[in-house]
Motif scaffolding. Sequence first.
Motif, PDB file in Angstrom:
ATOM      1  N   ARG A  50      -5.253  -2.603   8.649  1.00 10.68           N
ATOM      2  CA  ARG A  50      -6.266  -2.652   7.603  1.00 10.68           C
ATOM      3  C   ARG A  50      -7.109  -3.737   8.248  1.00 10.68           C
ATOM      4  N   THR A  51      -6.870  -4.493   8.971  1.00  7.02           N
ATOM      5  CA  THR A  51      -7.670  -5.581   9.804  1.00  7.02           C
ATOM      6  C   THR A  51      -8.604  -4.839  10.555  1.00  7.02           C
ATOM      7  N   THR A  95       0.722  -1.171   0.074  1.00 12.49           N
ATOM      8  CA  THR A  95      -0.019  -0.032   0.173  1.00 12.49           C
ATOM      9  C   THR A  95       0.907   1.235  -0.059  1.00 12.49           C
ATOM     10  N   ASP A 126      -0.629  -4.534   8.276  1.00 13.31           N
ATOM     11  CA  ASP A 126      -1.700  -5.340   8.100  1.00 13.31           C
ATOM     12  C   ASP A 126      -2.768  -5.430   9.311  1.00 13.31           C
ATOM     13  N   CYS A 174      -5.970   4.146   3.773  1.00 15.97           N
ATOM     14  CA  CYS A 174      -7.098   3.312   3.848  1.00 15.97           C
ATOM     15  C   CYS A 174      -8.250   3.829   3.192  1.00 15.97           C
ATOM     16  N   CYS A 187      -9.484  -1.634  10.794  1.00 12.14           N
ATOM     17  CA  CYS A 187     -10.317  -0.675  10.171  1.00 12.14           C
ATOM     18  C   CYS A 187     -11.479  -1.338   9.506  1.00 12.14           C
TER      19      CYS A 187
END
Length: 343
Positions: A334-335, A253, A331, A288, A337
């Motif tokens: 992202r999980t 990202t 990682d 994000c 969020c």
Amino acid sequence: MPVPWLGLSNGGAFQPGREDRGLLCSQHGGLVDRSGGTATCPEAVEREIYALGLGIAEFRRGTEGQVLPVPDSRLNRRISAATVIDFSGPARASALLATKFSGLGTRTRGTLVGSAIVCTPWGTCLHGEGDFLPFVGRGIDTLPRHGAKALAGLQRYGLRAGHQSLCRWEHAGKQDLFARWNAAVAGATAAHDYRNIANTFGWVVETDPFNPESVPAKRTALGRLKQAELWMVPAEVGQPITILMRDAEDKETRYRYVSRALWNPADSGKGQSAGSKYLDEGHLQLACRDAQGELAWTTLRHGRLGLDMANADYPFTNQADVLINARLAADQIRTACAAQRVL
């Protein structure tokens, strides 16, 4: 991408906007692929190590408008894969940066240029280090690996047991110049081998082209990635310094760094002292999408959104842990969020 050019005054100092005399910062790449078993001649490998990295050269405009190099300039310089470089910022002196060369994790050797070079408004150049896997090998450990946590970090960046580098520098001889490229555990502690060598690459490195005696700095507040792209947003008075970055590999990202200090034009020309002010304290943020699909930025901060010791995948001890393993931190963010719709 702007040309990494820094105007040079008649007195040898940074002069923004000067075009007829200046310093050009350039990458020196090239990769010798010995994965097929090509011999690793120590003399050839040594040449490669010293050839790879960053070059700084003075140029002047000639009487007919041509741009000419200045071969005898005192500012001409190479930053190679063997140059001594300091760590600065939150990860300095982390146990994860300790090596046989620097048992306290405050210094390392070498840089591997991977992304564009950009110039700062205070008169330095920044470059991002790219993929270290072609250069770093990991032979079979002679002692047990020190826990699942270290393994998780190595594997997330692709350095698995038995990995052989393409360059095979680690096979050129027993001298430290070559042995340091092997990330296998061979000693009693990290201060006795190079198990952490991979952690010393992937940073944004700052070099002061106007001070040839200066030691470059790996600015750890910007996080450790496999740097593919690097942009500096034009500085505005009274606003933070913002730097955009992208990880090189698929499915990774974008990140940005936002300084805590606000830009003051009085810092123009102050070199790495200004770099310490703007690049050692700030926020590393992850791109994000919110619930409406809009782009938002989330800060990778220890103790927030699962970046703590309770994390089952990787127990984050402190902010240095977050920055050294920025991919693992991303990682988790992202999980978190996706689950909480919190950005």
